[in-house]
Write an enzyme that holds these catalytic residues in place. Structure first.
Site, PDB file in Angstrom:
ATOM      1  N   TYR A 100       0.818  -1.198   0.000  1.00 39.75           N
ATOM      2  CA  TYR A 100       0.000   0.000   0.000  1.00 39.75           C
ATOM      3  C   TYR A 100       0.856   1.253   0.000  1.00 39.75           C
ATOM      4  O   TYR A 100       2.066   1.200   0.214  1.00 39.75           O
ATOM      5  CB  TYR A 100      -0.946   0.000   1.210  1.00 39.75           C
ATOM      6  CG  TYR A 100      -0.289   0.331   2.535  1.00 39.75           C
ATOM      7  CD1 TYR A 100       0.516  -0.591   3.190  1.00 39.75           C
ATOM      8  CD2 TYR A 100      -0.478   1.584   3.137  1.00 39.75           C
ATOM      9  CE1 TYR A 100       1.108  -0.272   4.415  1.00 39.75           C
ATOM     10  CE2 TYR A 100       0.112   1.897   4.356  1.00 39.75           C
ATOM     11  CZ  TYR A 100       0.906   0.960   4.991  1.00 39.75           C
ATOM     12  OH  TYR A 100       1.499   1.288   6.182  1.00 39.75           O
ATOM     13  N   LYS A 146       6.447  -2.089   1.976  1.00 39.60           N
ATOM     14  CA  LYS A 146       5.250  -1.486   2.587  1.00 39.60           C
ATOM     15  C   LYS A 146       4.058  -2.405   2.419  1.00 39.60           C
ATOM     16  O   LYS A 146       3.171  -2.162   1.587  1.00 39.60           O
ATOM     17  CB  LYS A 146       5.001  -0.102   1.976  1.00 39.60           C
ATOM     18  CG  LYS A 146       4.146   0.798   2.872  1.00 39.60           C
ATOM     19  CD  LYS A 146       4.296   2.254   2.483  1.00 39.60           C
ATOM     20  CE  LYS A 146       3.323   3.161   3.187  1.00 39.60           C
ATOM     21  NZ  LYS A 146       3.396   3.146   4.648  1.00 39.60           N
ATOM     22  N   GLU A 187      11.800   2.634  14.357  1.00 39.68           N
ATOM     23  CA  GLU A 187      10.827   3.611  13.860  1.00 39.68           C
ATOM     24  C   GLU A 187       9.587   3.514  14.721  1.00 39.68           C
ATOM     25  O   GLU A 187       9.530   2.694  15.640  1.00 39.68           O
ATOM     26  CB  GLU A 187      10.516   3.364  12.376  1.00 39.68           C
ATOM     27  CG  GLU A 187       9.911   2.005  12.090  1.00 39.68           C
ATOM     28  CD  GLU A 187       9.660   1.749  10.606  1.00 39.68           C
ATOM     29  OE1 GLU A 187       9.528   2.701   9.821  1.00 39.68           O
ATOM     30  OE2 GLU A 187       9.572   0.560  10.236  1.00 39.68           O
ATOM     31  N   LEU A 226      10.911   1.277   7.267  1.00 33.00           N
ATOM     32  CA  LEU A 226      10.362   1.704   5.990  1.00 33.00           C
ATOM     33  C   LEU A 226      11.163   2.906   5.468  1.00 33.00           C
ATOM     34  O   LEU A 226      11.453   3.819   6.242  1.00 33.00           O
ATOM     35  CB  LEU A 226       8.897   2.121   6.158  1.00 33.00           C
ATOM     36  CG  LEU A 226       8.242   2.465   4.821  1.00 33.00           C
ATOM     37  CD1 LEU A 226       7.804   1.200   4.103  1.00 33.00           C
ATOM     38  CD2 LEU A 226       7.074   3.402   4.992  1.00 33.00           C
TER      39      LEU A 226
HETATM   40  N1  PDD Z   1       2.794   5.069   7.212  1.00 27.88           N
HETATM   41  N2  PDD Z   1       7.366   3.935   9.006  1.00 27.88           N
HETATM   42  C1  PDD Z   1       6.237   3.209   8.935  1.00 27.88           C
HETATM   43  C2  PDD Z   1       6.190   1.892   9.623  1.00 27.88           C
HETATM   44  C3  PDD Z   1       5.120   3.706   8.228  1.00 27.88           C
HETATM   45  O1  PDD Z   1       4.012   2.964   8.144  1.00 27.88           O
HETATM   46  C4  PDD Z   1       5.198   4.977   7.612  1.00 27.88           C
HETATM   47  C5  PDD Z   1       4.043   5.557   6.829  1.00 27.88           C
HETATM   48  C6  PDD Z   1       6.394   5.719   7.722  1.00 27.88           C
HETATM   49  C7  PDD Z   1       6.572   7.084   7.093  1.00 27.88           C
HETATM   50  O2  PDD Z   1       6.641   7.008   5.682  1.00 27.88           O
HETATM   51  P1  PDD Z   1       6.172   8.207   4.748  1.00 27.88           P
HETATM   52  O3  PDD Z   1       6.967   9.398   5.153  1.00 27.88           O
HETATM   53  O4  PDD Z   1       6.511   7.723   3.383  1.00 27.88           O
HETATM   54  O5  PDD Z   1       4.703   8.396   4.957  1.00 27.88           O
HETATM   55  C8  PDD Z   1       7.460   5.150   8.417  1.00 27.88           C
HETATM   56  C9  PDD Z   1       1.584   5.446   6.527  1.00 27.88           C
HETATM   57  C10 PDD Z   1       1.362   6.903   6.463  1.00 27.88           C
HETATM   58  C11 PDD Z   1       0.435   4.676   7.157  1.00 27.88           C
HETATM   59  O6  PDD Z   1       0.616   3.485   7.370  1.00 27.88           O
HETATM   60  O7  PDD Z   1      -0.622   5.265   7.427  1.00 27.88           O
END
Ligand code: PDD
Length: 282
Positions: free
Chosen positions: A33, A146, A179, A203
Protein backbone atom coordinates in the site's frame (compact mmCIF):
# COMPACT_ATOMS: atom_id res chain seq x y z
CA UNK A 1 -19.27 15.06 -3.44
CA UNK A 2 -18.82 12.02 -1.18
CA UNK A 3 -15.48 10.50 -0.25
CA UNK A 4 -14.64 8.30 -3.22
CA UNK A 5 -13.04 5.04 -4.26
CA UNK A 6 -11.44 3.93 -7.50
CA UNK A 7 -11.78 0.33 -8.60
CA UNK A 8 -11.38 -1.28 -12.02
CA UNK A 9 -11.17 2.09 -13.71
CA UNK A 10 -14.40 3.29 -12.11
CA UNK A 11 -15.11 5.93 -9.49
CA UNK A 12 -17.70 5.09 -6.85
CA UNK A 13 -18.64 5.86 -3.23
CA UNK A 14 -16.26 4.12 -0.81
CA UNK A 15 -19.11 2.05 0.65
CA UNK A 16 -19.68 0.47 -2.77
CA UNK A 17 -16.07 -0.59 -3.37
CA UNK A 18 -15.67 -4.32 -2.63
CA UNK A 19 -12.99 -6.96 -2.82
CA UNK A 20 -13.37 -10.73 -2.92
CA UNK A 21 -13.12 -12.93 0.20
CA UNK A 22 -10.48 -14.79 -1.81
CA UNK A 23 -8.33 -11.72 -2.29
CA UNK A 24 -4.82 -12.73 -1.18
CA UNK A 25 -4.58 -9.43 0.66
CA UNK A 26 -7.50 -10.54 2.84
CA UNK A 27 -6.25 -14.09 3.45
CA UNK A 28 -2.46 -13.70 3.53
CA UNK A 29 -1.78 -9.95 3.89
CA UNK A 30 -0.33 -10.45 0.42
CA UNK A 31 -0.76 -6.80 -0.50
CA UNK A 32 1.18 -3.56 -0.49
CA UNK A 33 0.00 0.00 0.00
CA UNK A 34 0.80 3.71 -0.09
CA UNK A 35 -0.65 6.68 1.77
CA UNK A 36 -0.32 9.93 -0.16
CA UNK A 37 -1.16 13.43 0.99
CA UNK A 38 -3.38 15.47 -1.29
CA UNK A 39 -2.69 19.17 -0.89
CA UNK A 40 -4.20 22.01 -2.93
CA UNK A 41 -6.00 19.21 -4.77
CA UNK A 42 -2.75 17.57 -5.86
CA UNK A 43 -1.03 14.43 -4.64
CA UNK A 44 2.21 15.44 -2.88
CA UNK A 45 5.46 13.62 -3.83
CA UNK A 46 3.47 11.35 -6.15
CA UNK A 47 6.43 10.06 -8.15
CA UNK A 48 8.27 9.04 -4.97
CA UNK A 49 5.22 7.09 -3.83
CA UNK A 50 4.88 5.38 -7.21
CA UNK A 51 8.57 4.44 -7.14
CA UNK A 52 8.22 2.96 -3.67
CA UNK A 53 5.08 1.07 -4.69
CA UNK A 54 7.00 -0.41 -7.60
CA UNK A 55 9.85 -1.36 -5.28
CA UNK A 56 7.43 -3.08 -2.85
CA UNK A 57 5.73 -5.00 -5.65
CA UNK A 58 9.04 -6.10 -7.17
CA UNK A 59 10.37 -7.24 -3.79
CA UNK A 60 7.35 -9.55 -3.45
CA UNK A 61 7.50 -10.69 -7.07
CA UNK A 62 4.02 -9.34 -7.84
CA UNK A 63 2.65 -9.57 -11.38
CA UNK A 64 3.21 -6.46 -13.47
CA UNK A 65 0.87 -3.54 -12.91
CA UNK A 66 1.22 -0.41 -15.01
CA UNK A 67 2.35 2.48 -12.82
CA UNK A 68 0.88 4.86 -15.41
CA UNK A 69 -2.48 3.27 -14.76
CA UNK A 70 -2.05 3.62 -11.00
CA UNK A 71 -1.04 7.25 -11.42
CA UNK A 72 -4.01 7.93 -13.67
CA UNK A 73 -6.33 6.35 -11.09
CA UNK A 74 -4.90 8.45 -8.26
CA UNK A 75 -5.21 11.70 -10.19
CA UNK A 76 -8.68 10.86 -11.45
CA UNK A 77 -10.24 9.92 -8.11
CA UNK A 78 -8.50 12.70 -6.19
CA UNK A 79 -9.73 15.26 -8.71
CA UNK A 80 -13.26 13.84 -8.73
CA UNK A 81 -13.42 14.12 -4.93
CA UNK A 82 -12.77 17.88 -5.10
CA UNK A 83 -11.17 17.60 -1.65
CA UNK A 84 -8.28 20.08 -1.35
CA UNK A 85 -6.62 18.41 1.68
CA UNK A 86 -7.09 14.69 1.19
CA UNK A 87 -5.65 11.38 2.30
CA UNK A 88 -5.22 9.08 -0.67
CA UNK A 89 -4.91 5.41 0.28
CA UNK A 90 -4.00 2.87 -2.33
CA UNK A 91 -3.63 -0.85 -2.00
CA UNK A 92 -2.50 -3.49 -4.45
CA UNK A 93 -2.99 -7.15 -3.63
CA UNK A 94 -1.42 -9.97 -5.63
CA UNK A 95 -4.91 -10.99 -6.75
CA UNK A 96 -7.75 -13.45 -6.16
CA UNK A 97 -7.49 -17.23 -6.10
CA UNK A 98 -8.83 -20.26 -4.23
CA UNK A 99 -7.00 -20.20 -0.89
CA UNK A 100 -3.57 -21.75 -1.17
CA UNK A 101 -0.28 -20.62 0.29
CA UNK A 102 1.34 -20.98 -3.10
CA UNK A 103 0.34 -18.08 -5.36
CA UNK A 104 -0.83 -18.95 -8.84
CA UNK A 105 1.59 -18.13 -11.61
CA UNK A 106 -0.66 -15.85 -13.62
CA UNK A 107 -2.49 -13.43 -11.38
CA UNK A 108 -4.25 -10.13 -11.86
CA UNK A 109 -3.30 -7.65 -9.14
CA UNK A 110 -6.24 -5.93 -7.45
CA UNK A 111 -5.89 -2.16 -7.17
CA UNK A 112 -8.15 -0.09 -4.95
CA UNK A 113 -7.81 3.59 -4.12
CA UNK A 114 -9.77 5.69 -1.65
CA UNK A 115 -9.80 9.44 -1.09
CA UNK A 116 -10.90 10.95 2.18
CA UNK A 117 -10.82 14.37 3.73
CA UNK A 118 -7.69 14.88 5.85
CA UNK A 119 -8.45 15.57 9.52
CA UNK A 120 -6.32 18.70 9.35
CA UNK A 121 -4.62 20.75 6.68
CA UNK A 122 -0.91 19.85 6.35
CA UNK A 123 -0.06 23.56 6.46
CA UNK A 124 -0.51 24.20 10.18
CA UNK A 125 1.70 25.01 13.17
CA UNK A 126 3.91 22.50 14.96
CA UNK A 127 2.17 20.30 17.53
CA UNK A 128 2.98 21.16 21.18
CA UNK A 129 4.37 17.63 21.50
CA UNK A 130 3.08 14.23 22.55
CA UNK A 131 4.40 11.28 24.53
CA UNK A 132 5.51 7.87 23.28
CA UNK A 133 6.33 4.49 24.74
CA UNK A 134 8.94 2.01 23.55
CA UNK A 135 8.02 -1.57 22.60
CA UNK A 136 10.02 -4.54 21.35
CA UNK A 137 9.90 -4.78 17.56
CA UNK A 138 8.01 -7.99 16.89
CA UNK A 139 7.53 -7.35 13.17
CA UNK A 140 8.99 -9.45 10.37
CA UNK A 141 12.42 -8.95 8.81
CA UNK A 142 11.33 -6.97 5.74
CA UNK A 143 9.83 -3.78 7.14
CA UNK A 144 11.32 -1.95 4.15
CA UNK A 145 8.49 -3.41 2.05
CA UNK A 146 5.25 -1.49 2.59
CA UNK A 147 2.90 -4.44 3.12
CA UNK A 148 -0.52 -4.31 4.76
CA UNK A 149 0.74 -6.76 7.39
CA UNK A 150 0.29 -4.16 10.11
CA UNK A 151 -0.96 -6.18 13.09
CA UNK A 152 2.16 -5.57 15.24
CA UNK A 153 1.90 -1.86 14.42
CA UNK A 154 -1.78 -1.79 15.37
CA UNK A 155 -1.09 -3.70 18.63
CA UNK A 156 1.77 -1.36 19.55
CA UNK A 157 -0.43 1.67 18.89
CA UNK A 158 -3.12 0.16 21.11
CA UNK A 159 -0.57 -0.41 23.86
CA UNK A 160 0.52 3.22 23.57
CA UNK A 161 -3.07 4.37 23.93
CA UNK A 162 -3.61 2.14 26.99
CA UNK A 163 -0.54 3.80 28.53
CA UNK A 164 -1.83 7.28 27.84
CA UNK A 165 0.74 7.83 25.08
CA UNK A 166 0.25 8.83 21.46
CA UNK A 167 2.53 6.34 19.76
CA UNK A 168 4.99 3.51 20.22
CA UNK A 169 8.61 3.37 19.08
CA UNK A 170 9.91 -0.05 18.03
CA UNK A 171 13.19 -1.20 19.57
CA UNK A 172 15.29 -3.89 17.91
CA UNK A 173 17.87 -6.14 19.60
CA UNK A 174 20.19 -4.22 21.93
CA UNK A 175 17.51 -1.54 22.26
CA UNK A 176 18.21 -0.05 18.86
CA UNK A 177 15.68 2.65 17.94
CA UNK A 178 14.03 1.70 14.65
CA UNK A 179 10.83 3.61 13.86
CA UNK A 180 7.33 4.29 15.19
CA UNK A 181 4.09 2.52 14.24
CA UNK A 182 3.52 4.68 11.15
CA UNK A 183 6.39 7.17 11.16
CA UNK A 184 10.17 7.39 11.10
CA UNK A 185 12.09 8.59 14.16
CA UNK A 186 14.66 11.40 14.28
CA UNK A 187 16.67 12.68 17.22
CA UNK A 188 18.66 15.90 17.53
CA UNK A 189 21.80 16.15 19.68
CA UNK A 190 23.98 19.30 19.76
CA UNK A 191 22.35 20.55 16.56
CA UNK A 192 22.92 17.33 14.59
CA UNK A 193 20.04 15.19 13.24
CA UNK A 194 20.26 11.41 13.52
CA UNK A 195 17.99 8.70 12.14
CA UNK A 196 18.12 4.94 11.56
CA UNK A 197 19.85 4.02 8.26
CA UNK A 198 17.90 2.36 5.45
CA UNK A 199 17.95 -1.37 6.22
CA UNK A 200 15.28 -4.09 5.97
CA UNK A 201 14.20 -3.09 9.51
CA UNK A 202 12.54 0.23 8.69
CA UNK A 203 10.36 1.70 5.99
CA UNK A 204 12.16 4.08 3.62
CA UNK A 205 9.86 6.97 4.50
CA UNK A 206 9.28 9.62 1.88
CA UNK A 207 9.02 12.41 4.44
CA UNK A 208 12.34 11.18 5.86
CA UNK A 209 13.90 11.21 2.39
CA UNK A 210 12.63 14.69 1.54
CA UNK A 211 14.23 16.08 4.69
CA UNK A 212 17.56 14.29 4.28
CA UNK A 213 17.85 15.39 0.65
CA UNK A 214 17.03 19.01 1.35
CA UNK A 215 19.47 19.11 4.28
CA UNK A 216 22.17 17.68 2.02
CA UNK A 217 21.47 20.39 -0.56
CA UNK A 218 21.93 23.02 2.15
CA UNK A 219 25.22 21.40 3.15
CA UNK A 220 23.90 19.89 6.40
CA UNK A 221 24.29 16.21 6.90
CA UNK A 222 21.65 14.06 8.57
CA UNK A 223 23.58 11.22 10.19
CA UNK A 224 22.01 7.90 9.26
CA UNK A 225 23.31 5.53 11.92
CA UNK A 226 22.13 2.98 14.43
CA UNK A 227 21.56 4.37 17.95
CA UNK A 228 20.11 2.91 21.12
CA UNK A 229 17.26 4.02 23.32
CA UNK A 230 19.74 5.58 25.80
CA UNK A 231 20.78 8.09 23.14
CA UNK A 232 17.15 8.79 22.35
CA UNK A 233 16.36 9.46 26.02
CA UNK A 234 19.40 11.73 26.28
CA UNK A 235 18.66 13.63 23.08
CA UNK A 236 17.81 17.34 22.90
CA UNK A 237 14.82 16.52 20.66
CA UNK A 238 12.93 13.52 19.39
CA UNK A 239 10.38 13.72 16.59
CA UNK A 240 8.45 11.53 14.20
CA UNK A 241 7.96 12.07 10.48
CA UNK A 242 5.46 10.64 8.02
CA UNK A 243 2.80 11.44 5.46
CA UNK A 244 0.01 11.73 8.02
CA UNK A 245 2.26 12.54 10.99
CA UNK A 246 4.10 15.35 9.11
CA UNK A 247 6.58 16.35 11.85
CA UNK A 248 5.52 15.46 15.38
CA UNK A 249 7.65 16.38 18.43
CA UNK A 250 7.90 13.66 21.07
CA UNK A 251 8.43 15.40 24.38
CA UNK A 252 8.26 12.36 26.66
CA UNK A 253 9.34 8.75 26.14
CA UNK A 254 8.42 6.07 28.69
CA UNK A 255 7.53 8.93 31.07
CA UNK A 256 10.99 10.51 30.76
CA UNK A 257 10.99 14.11 29.46
CA UNK A 258 13.13 14.70 26.36
CA UNK A 259 15.42 17.75 26.44
CA UNK A 260 13.53 20.76 27.75
CA UNK A 261 10.28 18.77 27.60
CA UNK A 262 9.08 21.07 24.83
CA UNK A 263 9.30 20.96 21.02
CA UNK A 264 12.69 22.17 19.79
CA UNK A 265 14.11 24.13 16.86
CA UNK A 266 15.06 20.99 14.89
CA UNK A 267 11.46 19.82 14.53
CA UNK A 268 10.35 23.38 13.79
CA UNK A 269 12.94 23.71 11.01
CA UNK A 270 11.95 20.35 9.53
CA UNK A 271 8.29 21.32 9.51
CA UNK A 272 8.98 24.67 7.89
CA UNK A 273 10.89 22.95 5.14
CA UNK A 274 8.18 20.36 4.60
CA UNK A 275 5.47 23.01 4.38
CA UNK A 276 7.57 24.89 1.86
CA UNK A 277 7.92 21.71 -0.21
CA UNK A 278 4.15 21.14 -0.05
CA UNK A 279 3.41 24.75 -1.01
CA UNK A 280 5.78 24.76 -3.97
CA UNK A 281 5.14 21.21 -5.16
CA UNK A 282 5.71 20.71 -8.84
N1 PDD B 1 2.79 5.07 7.21
N2 PDD B 1 7.37 3.94 9.01
C1 PDD B 1 6.24 3.21 8.93
C2 PDD B 1 6.19 1.89 9.62
C3 PDD B 1 5.12 3.71 8.23
O1 PDD B 1 4.01 2.96 8.14
C4 PDD B 1 5.20 4.98 7.61
C5 PDD B 1 4.04 5.56 6.83
C6 PDD B 1 6.39 5.72 7.72
C7 PDD B 1 6.57 7.08 7.09
O2 PDD B 1 6.64 7.01 5.68
P1 PDD B 1 6.17 8.21 4.75
O3 PDD B 1 6.97 9.40 5.15
O4 PDD B 1 6.51 7.72 3.38
O5 PDD B 1 4.70 8.40 4.96
C8 PDD B 1 7.46 5.15 8.42
C9 PDD B 1 1.58 5.45 6.53
C10 PDD B 1 1.36 6.90 6.46
C11 PDD B 1 0.43 4.68 7.16
O6 PDD B 1 0.62 3.49 7.37
O7 PDD B 1 -0.62 5.26 7.43
Amino acid sequence: VPELAYQNGKILPISEAMVSVEDRGYQFADAVYEVIMGSQGRPFALQKHLNRLHRSMSALDFPELSLDLVKEGILKVNEASEIPDSVIYLQVSRGNQVRSHLPEREMNPVLTITVRRADETPVRPLSPGVSAITVPDERWGRCDIKTVQLLPNAMAKTRAEKNGASDAIFLGPENVVREATSSNVFIVKDGVFYTHPLTPNILPGITREIFIQSQAKAGHEVVEEIFSVERLLGADEVFLTGTITRVLPITKVDDIPIGTGRPGPGAAAFLELLIEEIRTQK
